[in-house]
Design an enzyme around this catalytic site. Structure first.
Site, PDB file in Angstrom:
ATOM      1  N   SER A   8       1.876 -22.132 -10.909  1.00 46.50           N
ATOM      2  CA  SER A   8       1.643 -20.684 -10.971  1.00 46.50           C
ATOM      3  C   SER A   8       2.550 -19.954 -11.963  1.00 46.50           C
ATOM      4  CB  SER A   8       1.757 -20.070  -9.571  1.00 46.50           C
ATOM      5  OG  SER A   8       0.786 -20.628  -8.708  1.00 46.50           O
ATOM      6  N   GLU A  39       6.600 -30.085 -10.467  1.00 49.24           N
ATOM      7  CA  GLU A  39       5.509 -29.215 -10.011  1.00 49.24           C
ATOM      8  C   GLU A  39       5.363 -29.331  -8.493  1.00 49.24           C
ATOM      9  OE1 GLU A  39       2.555 -28.404 -13.436  1.00 49.24           O
ATOM     10  OE2 GLU A  39       1.958 -30.234 -12.448  1.00 49.24           O
ATOM     11  N   HIS A  85      -0.017 -36.397 -12.492  1.00 47.31           N
ATOM     12  CA  HIS A  85      -0.222 -35.022 -12.021  1.00 47.31           C
ATOM     13  C   HIS A  85      -0.571 -35.042 -10.526  1.00 47.31           C
ATOM     14  CE1 HIS A  85      -1.901 -31.055 -11.420  1.00 47.31           C
ATOM     15  NE2 HIS A  85      -1.220 -30.688 -12.491  1.00 47.31           N
ATOM     16  N   ASN A  90      -2.197 -27.075 -19.498  1.00 50.04           N
ATOM     17  CA  ASN A  90      -3.037 -28.046 -18.816  1.00 50.04           C
ATOM     18  C   ASN A  90      -4.356 -27.348 -18.472  1.00 50.04           C
ATOM     19  OD1 ASN A  90      -4.191 -29.951 -17.201  1.00 50.04           O
ATOM     20  ND2 ASN A  90      -2.621 -29.902 -15.586  1.00 50.04           N
ATOM     21  N   GLU A 149      -2.618 -33.441  -8.798  1.00 48.59           N
ATOM     22  CA  GLU A 149      -4.043 -33.440  -8.449  1.00 48.59           C
ATOM     23  C   GLU A 149      -4.601 -34.857  -8.493  1.00 48.59           C
ATOM     24  OE1 GLU A 149      -5.128 -30.299 -11.147  1.00 48.59           O
ATOM     25  OE2 GLU A 149      -4.191 -28.873  -9.780  1.00 48.59           O
ATOM     26  N   GLY A 188      -1.649 -23.638  -8.604  1.00 47.62           N
ATOM     27  CA  GLY A 188      -2.912 -22.926  -8.441  1.00 47.62           C
ATOM     28  C   GLY A 188      -2.963 -22.015  -7.231  1.00 47.62           C
ATOM     29  N   LYS A 200      -6.967 -28.635 -17.375  1.00 48.98           N
ATOM     30  CA  LYS A 200      -7.628 -29.294 -16.233  1.00 48.98           C
ATOM     31  C   LYS A 200      -9.123 -29.499 -16.526  1.00 48.98           C
ATOM     32  CE  LYS A 200      -4.052 -27.598 -13.254  1.00 48.98           C
ATOM     33  NZ  LYS A 200      -3.609 -27.206 -11.930  1.00 48.98           N
TER      34      LYS A 200
HETATM   35  P1  PGA Z   1      -1.138 -23.719 -12.313  1.00 47.27           P
HETATM   36  O1  PGA Z   1      -1.195 -25.315 -12.616  1.00 47.27           O
HETATM   37  O2  PGA Z   1      -0.320 -23.099 -13.419  1.00 47.27           O
HETATM   38  O3  PGA Z   1      -2.568 -23.288 -12.311  1.00 47.27           O
HETATM   39  O4  PGA Z   1      -0.485 -23.558 -10.985  1.00 47.27           O
HETATM   40  C1  PGA Z   1      -0.078 -25.998 -13.114  1.00 47.27           C
HETATM   41  C2  PGA Z   1      -0.393 -27.473 -13.222  1.00 47.27           C
HETATM   42  O5  PGA Z   1      -1.040 -28.010 -12.315  1.00 47.27           O
HETATM   43  O6  PGA Z   1      -0.027 -28.151 -14.190  1.00 47.27           O
END
Ligand code: PGA
Length: 252
Positions: free
Chosen positions: A213, A168, A96, A9, A98, A174, A11
């Protein structure tokens, strides 16, 4: 055994030149002879065409990060699932955290997206997960069960094969703080039990990815945990080296 899947991803990151370099490195590593793991790339909308053209004909599949739940019309700034199909997307990420947290997407909107994506022949990575506050209250299972139930309310047994769930935990995205294997296994097992009961499907046919992460340093421990069928990777997917290490570890 179900084949593992590692999805990148990206982003809201990367411009065309860096994205092409990254995609080309991944094609070199996983584009032709590699089939141990399903590799999926989710670039931002602006890069779908360029990355899609590079990976065309390879083993790597294209995924969008979002879509709007209408086929066309007066929805300024939105992208329809038919547009994603037109760019050769196989997959779309829906729900997601976010988007839920920052943009305010509701479970109802997620459900509409799921329904239309399936109608338009897109496969779905459906993201679910609890916030830190919810985990501290110990209500994560209820929250996730609710997210899954609403998102899949219009889905039938036949459609389930086109859906992968990504667990997640919001507090692990993140932040550098990943969930422990025990925490991951508990939620993944709960999701598989829920889906196998709801759809009378064998657990082995339901893929649940972990996200939050994931990096080369922790992938071995995560991927070898029970009921973990792959990973959705954010930050560590932006470098060919770290993402390739994660894919390779998942394929061992
Ligand atoms: P990250 O993001 O690996 O940077 O924690 C994962 C995601 O949001 O899909």
């Amino acid at each position: 055994m179900i084949k593992k899947m590692i999805a990148a991803n990206w982003k809201m990151n990367l411009l065309k030149s860096d994205a092409k370099l990254l995609a080309n490195s991944l094609i070199e590593n996983f584009g032709s002879d590699y089939s141990a793991v399903d590799v999926v790339l989710a670039p931002p909308f602006t890069l779908l065409d360029a990355v899609g053209n590079l990976i065309k004909g390879s083993n790597i599949k294209l995924c969008a990060q979002n879509m709007y739940p209408e086929e066309s019309g007066a929805f300024t700034g939105e992208i329809s699932p038919l547009m994603l199909k037109d760019l050769n997307c196989t997959w779309v990420i829906i729900g997601h955290s976010e988007r839920r947290q920052i943009i305010g997407e509701t479970d109802e909107l997620v459900s509409k997206k799921v329904k239309l994506a399936l109608k338009c022949d897109l496969k779905i990575i459906l993201c679910v997960g609890e916030t830190l506050e919810q985990r501290e209250k110990g209500v994560q299972n209820q929250i996730i069960e609710n997210q899954v139930e609403i998102a899949l309310k219009d889905v039938n047994n036949d459609m389930l094969k086109n859906i992968v769930i990504a667990y997640e935990p919001v507090w692990a995205i993140g932040t550098g703080k990943n969930a422990t294997p025990n925490e991951i296994v508990e939620v993944h097992t709960m999701i598989k039990e829920l889906l196998s009961m709801k759809f009378r499907e064998n657990d082995d046919n339901i893929r649940v990815l972990y996200g939050g992460s994931v990096k080369p340093e922790n992938i071995d421990e995560i991927i070898s945990s029970n009921n973990v069928d792959g990973a959705l990777v954010g930050g560590a997917s932006l470098k060919a080296d770290s993402f390739s290490k994660i894919v390779k570890a998942a394929g061992e």
